[in-house]
Motif scaffolding. Structure first.
Motif: not given
Length: 615
Positions: A67-68, A103-106, A155-157
């Protein structure tokens, strides 16, 4: 195979990242959240599915890998309510969605705005250091990042700097940030480029081109790094505003800052400052946010991506060229001066008007010819067509207000626009004031054609020109307004009135891109001066020479086009008014009202002058 869900996909950054994701060989499907009003705006692609929805409402969808979250409101002039709805509530909805679809990643695209007014080094691990958040945008981007940090989806920012156009093409989609000041730079570029400037040492910015941000995001999204990391997509060092200006000034061929002085940009502007900024098209609220006090450390980002953003001065020229060609609100006025322009010319059936129509047509303009005599206009149109040009005739009695209104309506209906107006039609009456005491109609007739007719055209075309932010009005005036030629009070009064109105309008319409020029014509050998036989032996311009003065006014757009003698007479009147009056009176005495100055009349005039002065 990999699936993605992207918010903000129709935005400038989003469209580019979307295209990059779709081009990845491992991409199976990209779902793009689009508002109902934006459906169909994205280019069709076999791997793309549009999901109709809004960030302020629950988002529907199925499991995706990534999710981007790009969707956000960035408008420093916007309200806290609007920013909260888009940036805070929107992020809450995205987090809920990411949890629901497992989701695997946000991936959350934040901003360097979260640093607020922090001074000094700001690392990728820093977040809440007690900094003040100085606008609704800053506050809501900080709140949105906090929401992401406090939930349990991996997550990553990512915190980009101030994103500007493409470093290769200069492409940008709208004017904001530093672009607000580009029109002011275009105005400064009119000054000789060799002139050194003293500028403010007013802080630094952190600008990055969109292509760097997209490439870095793509690499970071797919990098094999642990969750809970933050990355700065920023310039490695702050960029002093003076250096940013000089890089753009070099591209614009404008004067550059040679010396800087320590000046702090104001956090508030008074009424005068706000008005000045408004004239430049800059919202006053933008000014305090031009600079950043923080020095953003991007060590981890460079280690993961292997990317360094290009130096600003290597792509400033591309930014300037793209803005000049596509976003400059006055680009039409700054473009090719006459080629392709539509020029409405009054009094175009003969004399100066006819010669001007032929001259602008030779330069690629399309003249719209206005005069009373339809047959004479047709001849001029045919002459222009025979030479390979284009022209249109509009017979009209300019002293008839209803006819002028109909003319304006017809011209605007039949042509995309009127770029320039040449008020050339005129009437002259040679009669002394003493002999005019029972001839008020002489003044009324002169004002009808020389003042009210061009004024009606100006007022009729003004809304059209202001809406297009381009337009130029040339009033064919006379050197007589400088010389105060005796026996022409009706004629000079009408011309002076038009000049005065035009000067006021020019001052009011600077921000609307509408400009005015008065051409102070000397004597021109046209049918209008025929009845005055005294002029037969006086040097005069040909209509073609007069037309070149009008063309100069159209091309260069000065406030006035003057002849040397006119300037001399005007200066002499201010420096030595009594002497100037005496010289004008001598001319009045020497050339009587009968317009035929035989030697006996000249002698009689001189005798009357001498005897009169003795009395």
């Amino acid at each position: 195979m990999t699936t993605y869900f992207v918010t903000g996909a129709t935005g400038f950054l989003g469209r580019r990242l979307l295209a990059t994701l779709l081009d990845r060989p491992a991409c199976e499907r990209v779902f793009a959240l689009v508002r109902p009003s934006s459906v169909g705006k994205l280019p069709p692609h076999a791997k793309l599915t549009e999901v109709v929805g809004d960030l302020t409402a629950p988002i529907e969808g199925e499991h995706v890998d990534h999710v981007v979250h790009l969707g956000a409101l960035y408008d420093l002039t916007g309200s806290l309510e609007d920013h909260t709805a888009a940036n805070v509530v929107g992020t809450e909805r995205v987090v809920e969605f990411a949890k629901r679809v497992d989701a695997r990643w946000l991936h959350h695209v934040s901003s360097i705005a979260v640093a607020g007014d922090h001074v000094g080094r700001f690392t990728e691990d820093d977040f809440d250091l007690g900094q003040r958040l100085t606008s609704p945008y800053h506050a809501t981007k900080f709140a949105a990042e906090r929401i992401v940090r406090e939930q349990d989806v991996p997550w990553r920012v990512y915190r980009p700097g101030a994103v500007v156009g493409d470093s290769r093409t200069g492409e940008i989609d709208k004017v904001d940030g530093p672009y607000y000041f580009f029109p002011a730079l275009a105005a400064v570029a009119r000054v000789p480029s060799w002139l050194p400037l003293v500028g403010p040492n007013a802080g630094a910015a952190n600008l990055v081109p969109v292509d760097f941000v997209v490439t870095a995001l793509d690499r970071l999204i797919h990098a094999d790094v642990e969750p809970g990391r933050t990355f700065h997509l920023t310039a490695p060092k702050p960029q002093p505003l003076a250096e940013v200006y000089n890089a753009l000034a070099r591209a614009a061929r404008a004067p550059r800052i040679a010396v800087t002085a320590p000046i702090t940009l104001p956090t508030r502007t008074g009424a005068v400052g706000t008005a000045v900024l408004a004239e430049l098209g800059v919202p006053a609220v933008v000014l305090p946010h031009l600079t950043v006090a923080a020095d953003f450390d991007s060590t981890a980002t460079r280690a993961v991506t292997g990317l360094e953003p290009p130096a600003f001065d290597t792509y400033a020229g591309a930014l300037w060229r793209y803005w000049s060609r596509h976003l400059d609100p006055d680009r039409a006025a700054r473009g090719p001066r006459l080629a392709g322009r539509t020029v409405l010319i009054t009094g175009a059936s003969s004399g100066i008007g006819r010669a001007t129509a032929l001259a602008v047509a030779r330069r690629g303009a399309v003249p719209l010819l206005v005069a009373r005599r339809a047959d004479e206009l047709t001849k001029v149109v045919e002459e222009i067509h025979a030479a390979g040009g284009t022209a249109h005739a509009y017979p009209c009695d300019l002293t008839d207000g209803d006819a002028v209104a109909a003319l304006v309506k017809q011209v605007l209906a039949e042509h995309e626009g009127v770029d320039m107006l040449v008020n050339n039609a005129g009437k002259s009456i040679r009669r002394s004031v003493v002999l005019s005491v029972d001839r008020l109609h002489d003044y009324e007739r002169t004002m009808a054609l020389n003042y009210f007719a061009p004024l009606r055209l100006i007022l009729g075309l003004l809304p059209h020109m202001a809406e297009r932010r381009q337009g130029h009005v040339v009033n064919v005036s006379t050197m007589g307004v400088q010389v105060n030629t005796p026996r022409f009070s009706a004629y000079l009064g009408s011309k002076a009135a038009l000049e005065a109105v035009s000067r006021v309008a020019a001052a009011e319409l600077v921000a609307d891109g509408v400009t005015f020029t008065s051409v102070r014509m000397p004597l021109v050998r046209t049918p209008m001066i025929g009845p005055t036989k005294a002029y037969d032996a006086v040097p005069a311009l040909t209509p073609e020479q007069a037309a070149e003065l009008v063309v100069r006014a159209l091309v260069e757009r000065p406030e006035e086009v003057n002849r040397p003698f006119g300037v001399f007479a005007e200066m002499a009147r201010k420096v030595a008014p009594r002497t100037s009056r005496a010289v004008a009176h001598l001319a009045f005495r020497v050339f009587p009202d009968d317009s035929t100055p035989p030697l006996a009349s000249v002698a009689a005039g001189l005798t009357r002058l001498v005897l009169g002065r003795r009395r």
